[in-house]
Design an enzyme around this catalytic site. Structure first.
Site, PDB file in Angstrom:
ATOM      1  NE  ARG A  76      -7.274  -1.223  -1.078  1.00  0.00           N
ATOM      2  CZ  ARG A  76      -6.629  -2.386  -1.037  1.00  0.00           C
ATOM      3  NH1 ARG A  76      -5.597  -2.539  -0.236  1.00  0.00           N
ATOM      4  NH2 ARG A  76      -6.996  -3.381  -1.819  1.00  0.00           N
ATOM      5  CB  THR A  77      -7.778   2.219  -7.252  1.00  0.00           C
ATOM      6  OG1 THR A  77      -7.116   1.011  -6.887  1.00  0.00           O
ATOM      7  CG2 THR A  77      -7.176   2.762  -8.536  1.00  0.00           C
ATOM      8  CE  LYS A 104     -30.627   6.847 -18.031  1.00  0.00           C
ATOM      9  NZ  LYS A 104     -31.176   8.234 -18.089  1.00  0.00           N
ATOM     10  NE  ARG A 126      -9.781  -0.596 -10.628  1.00  0.00           N
ATOM     11  CZ  ARG A 126      -9.261  -1.012  -9.476  1.00  0.00           C
ATOM     12  NH1 ARG A 126     -10.040  -1.406  -8.488  1.00  0.00           N
ATOM     13  NH2 ARG A 126      -7.961  -1.037  -9.306  1.00  0.00           N
ATOM     14  CG  HIS A 154      -3.849  -2.079 -11.306  1.00  0.00           C
ATOM     15  ND1 HIS A 154      -3.610  -0.719 -11.307  1.00  0.00           N
ATOM     16  CD2 HIS A 154      -4.677  -2.311 -10.249  1.00  0.00           C
ATOM     17  CE1 HIS A 154      -4.263  -0.171 -10.297  1.00  0.00           C
ATOM     18  NE2 HIS A 154      -4.921  -1.114  -9.649  1.00  0.00           N
TER      19      HIS A 154
END
Length: 218
Positions: A76-77, A104, A126, A154
């Site tokens: 959603r974000t 990696k 995020r 947030h």
């Protein structure tokens, strides 16, 4: 650094002091002033109308490249940022941890610098570790937006919550807002508390005592 200026108007029609946004990054609500919070909410008022038009697009970010760099999974974000960027005419690139060189052994800093070398203007980062967006913001020229970092903050979700409260109730100052649940590990709750208190609301928390940090109680 991008400087955005807005002149507010009083009820009598007189122009008030111009509000200027001079921050390179948006990392949390704790460090924002009341004027900066109101500036974001008032700017959102104008852009909300874009979604009601037949052609849902404005040229505010034309020529800019935004990278959604989601080391922590999200649907959603990430989709919200992607849609908002498209509507502001930005070019958008989506990168997940599993599709990046992090798998990696490349460091977060090197991955972000490689993206910046490709002329990315805005990184939406995020991460499951608190402080990761701040770490990158201190080392990159590109703007960094925090859509959630571990249990820290947030800010973008909290700004949406503040906007919704103001829209539905007409104000934030003077309201009594209860937040129920695990405050200790909720980054959304933390950002909401910072924003609500700054804008004059009375914030009440309900839950078990172990869910509250001493730093938040203070």
């Amino acid at each position: 650094m991008r400087i955005v200026e807005s002149t507010t108007t009083s009820l009598s029609g007189d122009a008030q002091t111009a509000v200027r946004w001079t921050r390179k990054d948006l990392l949390g609500l704790r460090e924002l002033s009341v004027d900066e919070l109101n500036f974001i909410l008032e700017t959102a008022d104008a852009f909300k109308q874009v979604g009601t038009r037949e052609i849902k697009k404005v040229p505010a970010l034309r020529g800019k490249t935004l990278v959604n760099f989601f080391v922590e999974p999200s649907t959603r974000t990430r989709t919200s940022f992607e849609l908002a960027a498209f509507r502001l005419s930005a070019d958008v690139i989506n990168i997940s941890a599993t599709a990046s060189s992090l798998t990696k052994g490349e460091t977060l800093k090197d991955t972000a610098r490689n993206l910046e070398a490709l002329h990315a203007d805005i990184l939406v980062v995020r991460h499951s570790s608190a402080g990761a967006p701040q770490f990158l913001a201190n080392r990159l020229e590109a703007s960094v937006i925090n859509p959630g970092d571990g249990p820290h903050e947030h800010p973008t979700q909290a700004l949406l919550d503040l906007y919704t409260i103001r829209e539905k109730r007409g104000k934030i100052a003077g309201l009594h807002v209860a937040i129920i649940g695990d405050i200790l590990f909720s980054r959304v709750a933390r950002s909401n508390i910072f924003g609500l208190v700054k804008l004059g609301a009375m914030s009440r928390w309900l839950g078990r005592a172990r869910w509250f940090r001493a730093s938040l109680r203070n």
